[in-house]
Design an enzyme around this catalytic site. Structure first.
Site, PDB file in Angstrom:
ATOM      1  N   ASP A 315     -91.879 -34.275  46.698  1.00  0.00           N
ATOM      2  CA  ASP A 315     -91.283 -35.570  46.981  1.00  0.00           C
ATOM      3  C   ASP A 315     -89.962 -35.329  47.710  1.00  0.00           C
ATOM      4  OD1 ASP A 315     -91.401 -38.651  45.038  1.00  0.00           O
ATOM      5  OD2 ASP A 315     -90.696 -38.264  47.069  1.00  0.00           O
ATOM      6  N   GLU A 512     -88.097 -48.067  43.492  1.00  0.00           N
ATOM      7  CA  GLU A 512     -87.802 -46.884  42.681  1.00  0.00           C
ATOM      8  C   GLU A 512     -86.799 -47.187  41.571  1.00  0.00           C
ATOM      9  OE1 GLU A 512     -88.476 -44.094  46.611  1.00  0.00           O
ATOM     10  OE2 GLU A 512     -87.770 -43.133  44.801  1.00  0.00           O
TER      11      GLU A 512
HETATM   12  C1  GLC Z   1     -89.745 -41.436  47.856  1.00  0.00           C
HETATM   13  C2  GLC Z   1     -90.826 -41.675  46.841  1.00  0.00           C
HETATM   14  C3  GLC Z   1     -92.198 -41.301  47.316  1.00  0.00           C
HETATM   15  C4  GLC Z   1     -92.297 -41.471  48.818  1.00  0.00           C
HETATM   16  C5  GLC Z   1     -91.339 -40.513  49.479  1.00  0.00           C
HETATM   17  C6  GLC Z   1     -91.321 -40.666  51.000  1.00  0.00           C
HETATM   18  O1  GLC Z   1     -88.584 -40.986  47.226  1.00  0.00           O
HETATM   19  O2  GLC Z   1     -90.647 -41.122  45.539  1.00  0.00           O
HETATM   20  O3  GLC Z   1     -93.141 -42.125  46.613  1.00  0.00           O
HETATM   21  O4  GLC Z   1     -93.624 -41.210  49.251  1.00  0.00           O
HETATM   22  O5  GLC Z   1     -90.016 -40.634  48.979  1.00  0.00           O
HETATM   23  O6  GLC Z   1     -90.846 -41.921  51.360  1.00  0.00           O
END
Ligand code: GLC
Length: 619
Positions: A315, A512
């Site tokens: 991530d 988030e």
């Molecule tokens: C974010 C998320 C993830 C996402 C990634 C790219 O922090 O946790 O779900 O796909 O970054 O945007």
């Protein structure tokens, strides 16, 4: 430019040189096809052929995923970057249009193809409810609403529509579906989940992936999906997060291994069987260890026990959370089983760190080769070498009437009727007076929620679409008088015998951990609207626009009807379709609706929830 079988004429120049002139009766030129460039060759042979040609720098470049604002095409070429992404809100800075997206992606791709070995990059973005960073894309209901609709056929159609709109812009990698199992609805990512039951999640996520990846994963209109976030992201304990001021997001997953295997693992088993090509690791931890650092879960369980043959992507800067010592963090994560690192900013720093790790033997060449083999296998399987550029021929699919109708149907099927005294709903279309209040009634940004144009979303007309109010106005008879006031202050008489009030109130957008909520309450302004309308109205319908159940226990008795609309996206008319009887109420709660905070996480506390999982009235 399409690569058919690129034939390299090797012998002819040698003959010419030997004879000093073009040989008159030279034998027909024999061509040596470079295996990795031969689409007719088995993928494993193409991978092996390419891998043995690669330098360490080219291999590590393939393991590097950078956010597009931190890159230039020249850097893509110089570092042989394997992946580029648009993070939340990562639209082209000049113009947020399909053409600008395609031009941006193609420019990066052209740079990747200009490298020594010409390995195409894979471009990714979060298409979690449509191609939601693109202005003009159809914005579907967020997953929790689709969990309430619980219609796998509809899910597959939404996956297909999403893929067409993304492939038109060259974004062939979608960081979706999220397959979390949310156990505490105070979590800011609850709405990204389908349901609190793993089998419910698995069924819908599998259907979405089927639609996304199409029957032929190498077809020009396919997009590969990314089940996320492995493992246990939806089961963290309140107050266990160490990120920003988050309370749940990125926290510590509760439960023993048997619990994790029973609750959080099944969706991954289902999606691997469905052909998942990439899986994203979770920021969360278990037993004090970051999931990104766990070789047990990432390698022993995911890759060996479950047989996942694709690649694991980190991530966003999640590796950095493993240790304050960046080199140590990189070593730990790559050895644990991370194959591609979503860095996302400083490509050189990551590349230098991993290079040092390999040179000093802290990360083996075998581990590097395993990661690159996985990445290349996916790129070959999805036909990226043969068709690396945006499929602009699909551009007419973006925002199409057909996709908007599909989204409107999804909205209608997602609505859950929770209370309906005197069978007030559905309302007649020729009702005398309608009094509508609430900011959420006429705000596309609120009804779309987070992950819409911007990472956190935004209130206001941020996308084209139809607000819930506009849907209502279009549904009722010309004789019906509709008065809208955001604040619930009306000039007419909302208590009149021929009047019904509709309060459409909602959460402001979030994404988030910034959406982690200690109170599960509406914004103060929306609560004030409710108080005013509870006083003034005789018949009051409340429509909630939120990413999760809110605490309404004390106010519910003051309402005649309650409808949960979740986060419907761009096609708000789907709400009126059900309120006025053109479509039936068919949604059922995909998560338990708590009576009080002590009932969280689900199953906690005493007594019955306000509404149980699976609840929904059908008038
Ligand atoms: C974010 C998320 C993830 C996402 C990634 C790219 O922090 O946790 O779900 O796909 O970054 O945007």
């Amino acid at each position: 430019m399409r690569f058919h079988s690129v034939l390299v004429i090797v012998l002819l120049p040698i003959l010419i040189a030997a004879c000093g002139r073009t040989p008159v009766s030279s034998p027909p030129p024999t061509a040596t096809v470079i295996t990795y460039r031969d689409p007719s060759a088995p993928i494993a042979e193409r991978v092996n052929d390419l891998l043995q040609r690669m330098t360490l720098a080219e291999k590590i470049g393939q393991m590097t995923l950078i956010e597009k604002n931190s890159l230039t095409p020249d850097l893509v070429r110089d570092l042989a970057i394997g992946g580029v992404l648009s993070g939340g809100g990562g639209y082209p800075q000049a113009e947020n249009s399909p053409a600008a997206w395609a031009a941006m992606v193609n420019e990066f791709q052209q740079a990747a193809l200009s490298t020594r070995l010409g390995i195409p990059l894979i471009y990714g973005a979060d298409g979690v409810h449509g191609h939601n960073n693109l202005y003009g894309a159809v914005i579907f209901p967020h997953n929790i609403g689709l969990g309430a609709a619980n219609n796998p056929q509809l899910m597959e159609q939404i996956g297909r529509a999403t893929a067409l709109e993304m492939a038109a812009t060259g974004v062939f990698w979608n960081y979706a579906p999220a397959v979390m199992v949310p156990l505490d609805v105070r979590w800011g990512r609850t709405y990204e989940g389908y349901a609190e039951r793993p089998d419910h999640v698995a069924a819908l996520a599998s259907a979405f992936l089927r639609g996304l990846q199409a029957p032929d994963i190498a077809a020009p209109n396919r997009v590969i999906g990314t089940p996320k976030h492995f493992l246990g992201d939806g089961g963290t304990a309140w107050g266990s997060s160490t990120t920003e001021n988050y309370k749940l997001d990125q926290g510590e997953t509760f439960g023993d291994e048997a619990f994790l295997r029973a609750v959080h693992l099944p969706p991954y088993q289902a999606l691997i069987a469905e052909g998942a090509q990439t899986i994203m690791a979770s920021y969360s931890s278990w037993n004090g260890q970051k999931m990104h650092a766990s070789s047990y879960w990432l390698t022993d369980v995911l890759k060996r026990e479950l047989g996942f043959a694709g690649f694991v992507v980190s991530d966003w800067a999640a590796i950095d959370q493993i240790s304050p010592d960046y080199d140590q963090a990189v070593i730990t994560a790559i050895n644990a089983g991370i194959d591609m690192n979503m860095v996302p900013y400083d490509a050189q720093r990551f590349i230098d760190s991993l290079t040092r790790a390999v040179e000093r033997g802290a990360v083996s060449e075998e581990r590097i080769d395993d990661a690159v083999r996985r990445i290349l296998t996916v790129k070959f399987a999805m036909g990226l070498f043969e068709q690396p550029f945006a499929h602009t021929a699909l551009s007419d699919q973006i925002g199409s009437a057909q996709h908007r109708q599909l989204a409107r149907t999804a909205v209608a099927q997602s609505l859950v009727l929770l209370k309906n005294d005197a069978n007030l709903l559905p309302l007649p279309k020729d009702i005398g007076h309608l009094y509508i209040g609430g900011q959420a009634a006429h705000d596309l940004g609120i009804q779309a929620g987070g992950w819409t144009i911007e990472w956190q979303g935004r209130t206001g007309p941020i996308i084209p679409g139809t607000t819930i109010l506009e849907g209502i106005q279009a549904a009722v008879s010309p004789q019906t008088v509709v008065e809208y006031n955001q604040h619930g202050r009306f000039t007419g008489d909302p208590g009149a015998a021929d009047a019904v009030c509709i309060a459409v109130v909602g959460e402001l957008p979030y994404a988030e951990g910034r959406g982690d909520s200690a109170s599960l309450s509406l914004p103060p302004a929306e609560n004030r609207v409710l108080r005013r309308m509870e006083e003034a109205c005789v018949r009051l319908v409340v429509v909630l626009v939120a990413g999760r159940p809110l605490l309404v226990t004390d106010d519910l008795p003051k309402w005649d009807a309650l409808v949960m609309a979740w986060l419907p996206g761009s096609e708000g008319a789907g709400v009126a379709d059900v309120l006025f009887g053109d479509q039936p109420f068919r949604g059922r709660l995909p998560v338990t609706w708590p009576r009080s905070l002590d009932q969280l996480p689900v199953g906690s506390g005493d007594g019955q929830p306000l509404f149980p999982y699976g609840f929904g009235l059908t008038p």
